[in-house]
Design an enzyme around this catalytic site. Sequence first.
Site, PDB file in Angstrom:
ATOM      1  N   CYS A  38     -10.448  -7.489  -6.600  1.00  0.00           N
ATOM      2  CA  CYS A  38     -11.812  -7.525  -6.086  1.00  0.00           C
ATOM      3  C   CYS A  38     -12.809  -7.139  -7.185  1.00  0.00           C
ATOM      4  O   CYS A  38     -12.917  -7.830  -8.182  1.00  0.00           O
ATOM      5  CB  CYS A  38     -11.915  -6.632  -4.842  1.00  0.00           C
ATOM      6  SG  CYS A  38     -13.446  -6.869  -3.912  1.00  0.00           S
ATOM      7  N   HIS A  64      -7.806  -8.666  -1.226  1.00  0.00           N
ATOM      8  CA  HIS A  64      -7.127  -7.370  -1.281  1.00  0.00           C
ATOM      9  C   HIS A  64      -5.658  -7.514  -0.895  1.00  0.00           C
ATOM     10  O   HIS A  64      -5.336  -7.462   0.289  1.00  0.00           O
ATOM     11  CB  HIS A  64      -7.820  -6.379  -0.345  1.00  0.00           C
ATOM     12  CG  HIS A  64      -9.165  -5.961  -0.858  1.00  0.00           C
ATOM     13  ND1 HIS A  64      -9.336  -4.933  -1.735  1.00  0.00           N
ATOM     14  CD2 HIS A  64     -10.395  -6.489  -0.656  1.00  0.00           C
ATOM     15  CE1 HIS A  64     -10.612  -4.818  -2.052  1.00  0.00           C
ATOM     16  NE2 HIS A  64     -11.283  -5.756  -1.400  1.00  0.00           N
ATOM     17  N   GLU A  70      -3.401  -5.436  -1.069  1.00  0.00           N
ATOM     18  CA  GLU A  70      -2.933  -4.189  -0.436  1.00  0.00           C
ATOM     19  C   GLU A  70      -3.318  -4.113   1.037  1.00  0.00           C
ATOM     20  O   GLU A  70      -2.871  -3.225   1.751  1.00  0.00           O
ATOM     21  CB  GLU A  70      -3.463  -2.977  -1.218  1.00  0.00           C
ATOM     22  CG  GLU A  70      -4.948  -2.642  -1.034  1.00  0.00           C
ATOM     23  CD  GLU A  70      -5.915  -3.525  -1.820  1.00  0.00           C
ATOM     24  OE1 GLU A  70      -5.492  -4.560  -2.377  1.00  0.00           O
ATOM     25  OE2 GLU A  70      -7.120  -3.184  -1.850  1.00  0.00           O
TER      26      GLU A  70
END
Lengths: 204, 252
Positions: free
Chosen positions: A79, A179, A181
Amino acid sequence: MIALIDYGAGNLRSVQNALARLDATCTIASTPEDLTDARAIIFPGVGAAAPAMARLRDRGLDQAVAAAIRNGVPFLGICLGMQLLFEWSAEDGAACLGIVPGTVERMKTQKKLPHVGWNTLEHVRPHRVLEGMEGEAFYFVHSYVVVPRYAAVAAAETIHGVPFVSAIARQGLVGVQFHPERSGTAGLRLLENFLRFADGEAAA
Amino acid sequence: MLLKRIIPCLDTARGRVVKGTHFQQLRDQGDPVALARTYSDDGADELTFLDIDATPQGRATLVALVERTAHEVFIPLTVGGGIHDVDEIRILLRAGADKVSIQTAAVQRPELITEGARAFGSQCIVVAIDAKRVSGKGWMVFTHGGRIPAELDAVGWAIEAQRRGAGEILLTSIDADGTRAGYDLELTRAVVDAVQIPVIASGGAGHPKDLVAVLTEGKADAALAASIFHSGAFPIPQTKAYLADHGIPVRR
């Protein structure tokens, strides 16, 4: 050891948790010295470009990140962590790291901004980190996008009214706008690809 | 293409789920982490925890719960319930929440939206609006779990929340909530048309067709629901298959 860069921009924790799930240990790097022995680096980030750049410079991490990438250390920017690799961001008119030629611009779309939610990767270029990611959905939260000067660095695109570059790759350097994650199993697979890629590079 | 999001909502108190769930595969049905993991594995796009215990002890338990969830669940997590200052927001985000949802405190002190957005970015500030149709006035905002009228027009408040830096609106129809008779499409569309930020519709889902309606006619960006998932009547994979069959782009 994988170094997770901490420059006070956003939540490292979710990346740390995801790496822990993959049985990877990481160190939190907040000084240039912390990066010297890293076999791979993850550069996360949420928030605005200008304060993030100021914090990187304060800690001397701007030079250290540039040096690590120059030395070919496997590197994953997430990001804002990808956006900061470019030369300049239209968000606050911030000068960035200038490691990848190009700029960061507000997305020119008729659709809603911020672009929040799950969206898919298209035209994924071959790269070990992005293997198996064509058509996969990932979680995005952003209004600004990278505009690389040279198309060759673009490694995937995503469509939000208009197509934009959602991943970049140049040798050991990979950047993603989304993202991993926070992107469920697809995201964990991408991080696993990166870990395996880093191992491969270290062995080579 | 940006996909429509399906968001199960868990009501929690003292670290437990407080509304009954019926997952036979779960040994501990009251453990929010186990339930969150199940939903995540089933393909939920995000999760929302709404904590209904605003006592100090309850808060500490909530933070611990968020931490545990963040270790095991890798989709976005929104946490709401009784949040009234920036410190509380910081603690929850540090614990692993991706977004916080603020409601009553934002009505009482709208600066909280601005402060939260400035400190952490708009992307993590969700403003929750509970709206009820009041004859002659349109939709009005209510606080304290729908009990107290705020004398605010719901559409106007959504615009104000956006102006102050909200990243998303979580819009609940008090009239529809609990009826299982469908979302308030008219309310949802009115708010969606008034703001540029994403709107999550909530209240009234009883069948996947209700989600189809609110994501098409209602123009919502995401649909939040509780009982249709918790009851086991419409698991997420079946719900998403139904949505896909009806032309809604969803993550499968």
